[in-house]
Design a protein around this motif. Structure first.
Motif, PDB file in Angstrom:
ATOM      1  N   LYS A 138       0.947  -1.281   0.112  1.00  0.00           N
ATOM      2  CA  LYS A 138       0.016  -0.162   0.135  1.00  0.00           C
ATOM      3  C   LYS A 138       0.747   1.391   0.022  1.00  0.00           C
ATOM      4  O   LYS A 138       1.681   1.457   0.888  1.00  0.00           O
ATOM      5  CB  LYS A 138      -0.814   0.120   1.406  1.00  0.00           C
ATOM      6  CG  LYS A 138      -2.008  -1.210   1.057  1.00  0.00           C
ATOM      7  CD  LYS A 138      -2.858  -1.025   2.429  1.00  0.00           C
ATOM      8  CE  LYS A 138      -3.868  -2.172   2.568  1.00  0.00           C
ATOM      9  NZ  LYS A 138      -4.574  -2.161   3.628  1.00  0.00           N
ATOM     10  N   ILE A 139       0.777   2.102  -1.177  1.00  0.00           N
ATOM     11  CA  ILE A 139       1.338   3.537  -1.183  1.00  0.00           C
ATOM     12  C   ILE A 139       0.182   4.524  -1.340  1.00  0.00           C
ATOM     13  O   ILE A 139      -0.502   4.480  -2.311  1.00  0.00           O
ATOM     14  CB  ILE A 139       2.355   3.432  -2.143  1.00  0.00           C
ATOM     15  CG1 ILE A 139       3.755   2.288  -2.147  1.00  0.00           C
ATOM     16  CG2 ILE A 139       2.855   5.010  -2.402  1.00  0.00           C
ATOM     17  CD1 ILE A 139       4.441   2.554  -3.161  1.00  0.00           C
ATOM     18  N   ARG A 140       0.198   5.435  -0.517  1.00  0.00           N
ATOM     19  CA  ARG A 140      -1.129   6.359  -0.390  1.00  0.00           C
ATOM     20  C   ARG A 140      -0.724   7.106  -1.534  1.00  0.00           C
ATOM     21  O   ARG A 140       0.465   7.754  -1.619  1.00  0.00           O
ATOM     22  CB  ARG A 140      -0.881   7.094   1.197  1.00  0.00           C
ATOM     23  CG  ARG A 140      -1.476   6.508   2.147  1.00  0.00           C
ATOM     24  CD  ARG A 140      -1.162   7.329   3.534  1.00  0.00           C
ATOM     25  NE  ARG A 140      -2.022   8.496   3.180  1.00  0.00           N
ATOM     26  CZ  ARG A 140      -3.165   8.766   3.532  1.00  0.00           C
ATOM     27  NH1 ARG A 140      -3.717   7.445   3.764  1.00  0.00           N
ATOM     28  NH2 ARG A 140      -3.995   9.807   3.401  1.00  0.00           N
ATOM     29  N   PRO A 141      -1.700   7.580  -2.106  1.00  0.00           N
ATOM     30  CA  PRO A 141      -1.800   8.586  -3.160  1.00  0.00           C
ATOM     31  C   PRO A 141      -1.319   9.815  -2.782  1.00  0.00           C
ATOM     32  O   PRO A 141      -0.461  10.509  -3.605  1.00  0.00           O
ATOM     33  CB  PRO A 141      -3.370   8.640  -3.792  1.00  0.00           C
ATOM     34  CG  PRO A 141      -3.924   7.549  -3.142  1.00  0.00           C
ATOM     35  CD  PRO A 141      -3.022   7.253  -1.960  1.00  0.00           C
ATOM     36  N   ASP A 142      -1.203  10.365  -1.697  1.00  0.00           N
ATOM     37  CA  ASP A 142      -0.810  11.610  -1.233  1.00  0.00           C
ATOM     38  C   ASP A 142       0.865  11.434  -0.461  1.00  0.00           C
ATOM     39  O   ASP A 142       1.007  12.447   0.130  1.00  0.00           O
ATOM     40  CB  ASP A 142      -1.820  12.033  -0.106  1.00  0.00           C
ATOM     41  CG  ASP A 142      -2.012  11.599   1.041  1.00  0.00           C
ATOM     42  OD1 ASP A 142      -1.566  10.134   1.022  1.00  0.00           O
ATOM     43  OD2 ASP A 142      -2.638  11.986   2.020  1.00  0.00           O
ATOM     44  N   SER A 143       1.245  10.223  -0.646  1.00  0.00           N
ATOM     45  CA  SER A 143       2.513   9.954  -0.129  1.00  0.00           C
ATOM     46  C   SER A 143       3.609  10.829  -0.656  1.00  0.00           C
ATOM     47  O   SER A 143       3.454  10.872  -2.005  1.00  0.00           O
ATOM     48  CB  SER A 143       2.922   8.501   0.147  1.00  0.00           C
ATOM     49  OG  SER A 143       3.170   8.262  -0.968  1.00  0.00           O
ATOM     50  N   ARG A 146       4.776   8.724  -3.799  1.00  0.00           N
ATOM     51  CA  ARG A 146       3.788   8.673  -4.943  1.00  0.00           C
ATOM     52  C   ARG A 146       3.714   9.780  -5.512  1.00  0.00           C
ATOM     53  O   ARG A 146       3.527  10.032  -7.008  1.00  0.00           O
ATOM     54  CB  ARG A 146       2.378   8.104  -4.451  1.00  0.00           C
ATOM     55  CG  ARG A 146       1.295   8.023  -5.622  1.00  0.00           C
ATOM     56  CD  ARG A 146       1.879   6.819  -6.423  1.00  0.00           C
ATOM     57  NE  ARG A 146       0.988   6.697  -7.533  1.00  0.00           N
ATOM     58  CZ  ARG A 146       0.938   7.108  -8.701  1.00  0.00           C
ATOM     59  NH1 ARG A 146       1.839   8.156  -8.910  1.00  0.00           N
ATOM     60  NH2 ARG A 146       0.210   6.985  -9.613  1.00  0.00           N
ATOM     61  N   GLN A 147       3.687  11.175  -4.889  1.00  0.00           N
ATOM     62  CA  GLN A 147       3.859  12.334  -5.450  1.00  0.00           C
ATOM     63  C   GLN A 147       5.014  12.674  -6.507  1.00  0.00           C
ATOM     64  O   GLN A 147       4.923  13.497  -7.278  1.00  0.00           O
ATOM     65  CB  GLN A 147       3.463  13.676  -4.361  1.00  0.00           C
ATOM     66  CG  GLN A 147       2.380  13.541  -3.585  1.00  0.00           C
ATOM     67  CD  GLN A 147       1.264  13.856  -4.336  1.00  0.00           C
ATOM     68  OE1 GLN A 147       1.172  14.709  -5.405  1.00  0.00           O
ATOM     69  NE2 GLN A 147      -0.093  13.228  -4.205  1.00  0.00           N
TER      70      GLN A 147
END
Length: 242
Positions: A138-143, A146-147
């Protein structure tokens, strides 16, 4: 030559047939375009092929700026035919269409993409995890991770950036902005299991870049190939043994 009316546009298209030893030339067409705001260059090509010259060769598929098939040089600048509206081009001036630079031309506006994808493969563009996971990571979209790569993952491999890059002309072995952008998205991924090998492959090309920003200027997805290349060069400073 008949005078062109206000609702007509003159279109000059590069024509090439490998069986003709005399090489390529430009053919001129005149087309009635009642509403330029809703007419794309791809619409123009389809109409010319249907109404005036069925031998006209070009590529297209999705028609919605997703597949990259219709990339070409429009009025001297790389772009997608399906994304370029006639109304966005200088009014009253002829429209010039030619194939992408630095690619072998097959016919008219159709180029051979094999060199592009061969270089793409040489930079190890596939994901290889450094450990086996039983569940998706799991890699958060707002991490931050990912940014960092968010926009770069939108590349559609259209070839516009390679066509615009001067260094792709002078260095046959240069992987090009698209391949290095893909390498960047994987090198920035903490799950990457091929970091050292991928970085070594990418660095072989990175220093051919002269930071012209041509690739950044023409990308239909607003991706900066220059940014990706500079990121990889900075990685080399942090990992000198890679």
């Amino acid at each position: 030559m008949a005078q062109i009316t206000q609702s007509q546009r003159e279109i000059k298209i590069f024509r090439y047939d490998a069986s003709n030893p005399e090489g390529g030339h430009f053919d001129s067409f005149t087309l009635e375009i009642p509403d330029e705001t809703t007419t794309t260059i791809l619409d123009v090509l389809l109409r010319l092929q249907r109404e005036q010259d069925p031998s006209l060769a070009f590529r297209f598929a999705c028609r919605v700026n997703m597949c990259g098939s219709c990339a070409m040089v429009i009025n001297g600048k790389e772009a997608l035919a399906c994304k370029t509206n006639v109304a966005h081009l200088p009014a009253g001036q002829e429209i010039t269409l030619r194939p992408l630079n630095h690619f072998p031309v097959i016919r008219d506006l159709v180029v051979d993409m094999e060199p592009f994808f061969r270089k793409y493969e040489e930079t190890l563009p596939f994901y290889e995890p450094k450990e086996q996971y039983l569940e998706p990571v799991k890699i958060r979209p707002d991490s931050p991770e990912r940014q960092e790569i968010g926009l770069a993952t939108e590349c559609i491999a259209c070839g516009c950036c390679v066509s615009s890059c001067t260094m792709c002309h002078y260095h046959d072995g240069y992987a090009g902005p698209a391949s290095l952008n893909r390498a960047f998205t994987l090198l920035a991924d903490s799950r990457d299991g091929l970091f050292e090998a991928r970085l070594e492959r990418a660095l072989q090309s990175c220093y051919n870049c002269r930071t012209e920003f041509n690739c950044t200027e023409v990308c239909p997805k607003n991706i900066s190939g220059t940014r990706a290349i500079k990121y990889i060069q900075r990685l080399a400073l942090k990992h000198p043994g890679a």
